[in-house]
Design a protein around this motif. Structure first.
Motif, short mmCIF file in Angstrom:
data_model
loop_
_atom_site.label_atom_id
_atom_site.label_comp_id
_atom_site.label_asym_id
_atom_site.label_seq_id
_atom_site.Cartn_x
_atom_site.Cartn_y
_atom_site.Cartn_z
N ILE A 198 0.84 -1.20 0.00
CA ILE A 198 0.00 0.00 0.00
C ILE A 198 0.88 1.26 0.00
CG2 ILE A 198 -0.29 0.15 2.51
CD1 ILE A 198 -3.04 0.82 -0.11
N GLU A 199 2.05 1.17 0.61
CA GLU A 199 2.96 2.31 0.63
C GLU A 199 3.41 2.68 -0.78
OE1 GLU A 199 2.57 0.52 4.45
OE2 GLU A 199 3.38 -0.43 2.65
N GLU A 200 3.71 1.66 -1.59
CA GLU A 200 4.09 1.92 -2.99
C GLU A 200 2.93 2.56 -3.75
OE1 GLU A 200 7.03 -1.51 -4.55
OE2 GLU A 200 5.15 -2.26 -3.70
N THR A 201 1.73 2.08 -3.47
CA THR A 201 0.54 2.63 -4.12
C THR A 201 0.34 4.10 -3.73
OG1 THR A 201 -0.47 0.44 -4.12
CG2 THR A 201 -1.95 2.30 -4.44
N HIS A 202 0.45 4.40 -2.44
CA HIS A 202 0.31 5.78 -1.98
C HIS A 202 1.36 6.68 -2.64
CE1 HIS A 202 -2.75 4.62 0.74
NE2 HIS A 202 -2.00 4.31 1.78
N LYS A 203 2.59 6.21 -2.67
CA LYS A 203 3.69 6.99 -3.26
C LYS A 203 3.41 7.29 -4.73
CE LYS A 203 8.76 6.85 -3.74
NZ LYS A 203 8.97 6.95 -5.16
N CYS A 204 2.98 6.28 -5.47
CA CYS A 204 2.68 6.47 -6.89
C CYS A 204 1.53 7.45 -7.09
CB CYS A 204 2.37 5.12 -7.54
SG CYS A 204 2.00 5.26 -9.30
N TYR A 205 0.48 7.30 -6.28
CA TYR A 205 -0.67 8.20 -6.39
C TYR A 205 -0.24 9.64 -6.14
CZ TYR A 205 -5.32 10.15 -5.80
OH TYR A 205 -6.46 10.91 -5.95
N ASP A 206 0.48 9.86 -5.04
CA ASP A 206 0.89 11.23 -4.69
C ASP A 206 1.83 11.81 -5.75
OD1 ASP A 206 -0.67 11.09 -2.40
OD2 ASP A 206 1.00 10.48 -1.11
N GLU A 207 2.73 11.00 -6.29
CA GLU A 207 3.62 11.48 -7.35
C GLU A 207 2.84 11.80 -8.62
OE1 GLU A 207 6.63 8.44 -7.69
OE2 GLU A 207 7.75 9.20 -5.95
N SER A 208 1.81 11.03 -8.90
CA SER A 208 0.97 11.29 -10.08
C SER A 208 0.21 12.60 -9.92
CB SER A 208 -0.01 10.13 -10.32
OG SER A 208 0.71 8.95 -10.60
N VAL A 209 -0.33 12.85 -8.72
CA VAL A 209 -1.01 14.12 -8.45
C VAL A 209 -0.03 15.27 -8.63
CG1 VAL A 209 -2.10 15.54 -6.66
CG2 VAL A 209 -2.79 13.16 -6.94
N GLU A 210 1.17 15.10 -8.08
CA GLU A 210 2.19 16.15 -8.20
C GLU A 210 2.52 16.44 -9.67
OE1 GLU A 210 6.70 17.26 -6.66
OE2 GLU A 210 5.70 15.50 -5.86
N HIS A 211 2.66 15.39 -10.46
CA HIS A 211 2.95 15.58 -11.89
C HIS A 211 1.81 16.33 -12.59
CE1 HIS A 211 4.37 14.80 -15.94
NE2 HIS A 211 3.16 14.37 -16.23
N LEU A 212 0.58 15.91 -12.36
CA LEU A 212 -0.55 16.55 -13.04
C LEU A 212 -0.71 18.01 -12.62
CD1 LEU A 212 -3.12 13.61 -12.92
CD2 LEU A 212 -1.99 14.53 -14.94
N LEU A 213 -0.56 18.29 -11.33
CA LEU A 213 -0.70 19.68 -10.87
C LEU A 213 0.45 20.54 -11.38
CD1 LEU A 213 -2.07 19.33 -7.22
CD2 LEU A 213 -3.32 19.53 -9.37
N SER A 214 1.64 19.97 -11.47
CA SER A 214 2.78 20.72 -12.03
C SER A 214 2.52 21.05 -13.49
CB SER A 214 4.07 19.92 -11.87
OG SER A 214 4.37 19.73 -10.51
N GLN A 215 1.97 20.10 -14.24
CA GLN A 215 1.63 20.35 -15.64
C GLN A 215 0.54 21.42 -15.74
OE1 GLN A 215 3.27 19.12 -18.43
NE2 GLN A 215 4.64 18.56 -16.75
N MET A 216 -0.42 21.36 -14.83
CA MET A 216 -1.49 22.36 -14.81
C MET A 216 -0.90 23.75 -14.61
SD MET A 216 -4.78 22.57 -12.27
CE MET A 216 -5.63 21.17 -12.96
N LYS A 217 0.07 23.88 -13.72
CA LYS A 217 0.72 25.16 -13.46
C LYS A 217 1.44 25.66 -14.72
CE LYS A 217 2.43 28.64 -11.15
NZ LYS A 217 1.60 29.82 -10.95
N ILE A 218 2.14 24.77 -15.41
CA ILE A 218 2.84 25.15 -16.65
C ILE A 218 1.85 25.68 -17.67
CG2 ILE A 218 4.11 24.23 -18.64
CD1 ILE A 218 5.51 22.31 -16.58
N PHE A 219 0.72 24.98 -17.87
CA PHE A 219 -0.29 25.42 -18.83
C PHE A 219 -0.90 26.75 -18.39
CE2 PHE A 219 -0.25 21.12 -20.55
CZ PHE A 219 -0.42 21.37 -21.90
N GLN A 220 -1.13 26.90 -17.09
CA GLN A 220 -1.71 28.15 -16.60
C GLN A 220 -0.77 29.31 -16.89
OE1 GLN A 220 -3.59 28.41 -12.58
NE2 GLN A 220 -1.91 29.85 -12.18
#
Length: 198
Positions: free
Chosen positions: A30-52
């Motif tokens: 579950i720790e690996e799953t949490h880490k992947c989820y949080d890193e995916s959110v970070e990637h998407l929000l970072s991309q959102m900031k770039i587009f903004q």
């Protein structure tokens, strides 16, 4: 638009891969799953900031053709963080603050003349009946918060809900917390009936 979920069909997929002699397509902890989820959110929000930022820069150049292109739906980013995990929600909000990504611009009373901001929205979602102690504060604080309700034939809905319960076993540990919050709210309302709480 992307709806980011964690752990779908975790046990079923691992068993199926094992039967086929294949490597499991899901994380083993579950720790690996949490880490992947949080890193995916970070990637998407970072991309959102770039587009903004790109949209803001283009918008400041007036009505040139690039601005028109930036207003097309292909440059709008919406992310739905579908999670019952409080730590993941807190991390997403902290990252939004760090990146200057506002809660849903129209809900938060933001001046939407800066359309580059209005195009990029972060949503949060939990199953109806689960984690109200997370959903309601999100809504009160002008975040775009949803409850989703699975529906359909009972032979499809029940297995779906059982999988969600399996995958969210850590949430089931929060039932005591939710019950405590509910009891406190009931007491507050009852006191309000008999005493002036102002």
């Amino acid at each position: 638009a992307a709806k980011l979920v964690r752990g779908a069909y975790r046990i079923h997929e691992a068993e199926r891969a094992n039967e086929r002699g294949e490597e499991s397509p899901v994380f083993s902890t579950i720790e690996e799953t949490h880490k992947c989820y949080d890193e995916s959110v970070e990637h998407l929000l970072s991309q959102m900031k770039i587009f903004q930022d790109q949209s803001s820069a283009i918008q400041s150049h007036g009505d040139d053709i690039r601005y028109v292109a930036s207003r097309s739906t292909k440059n709008k980013i919406e992310v739905m963080c579908a999670t019952h995990n409080q730590k993941s929600i807190e991390k997403a909000i902290a990252l939004m603050e760090k990146l200057d990504l506002h809660p849903h611009p129209k809900l938060s009373g933001m001046d939407c003349t800066d359309e580059s901001r209005a195009d990029h929205v972060v949503h949060f979602a939990q199953l109806y009946g689960m984690c109200d102690h997370l959903t309601y504060p999100l809504g009160r604080n002008k975040y775009s918060a949803y409850k989703y309700l699975p529906y359909g034939p009972i032979d499809e809905v029940i297995p779906y809900l059982l999988r969600r319960a399996q995958e969210n076993s850590d949430v089931l540990g929060n039932v005591g917390k939710e019950m405590s919050l509910l009891k406190g709210e009931l007491k507050r309302r009852i006191r309000g009936l008999f005493f002036d709480t102002r």
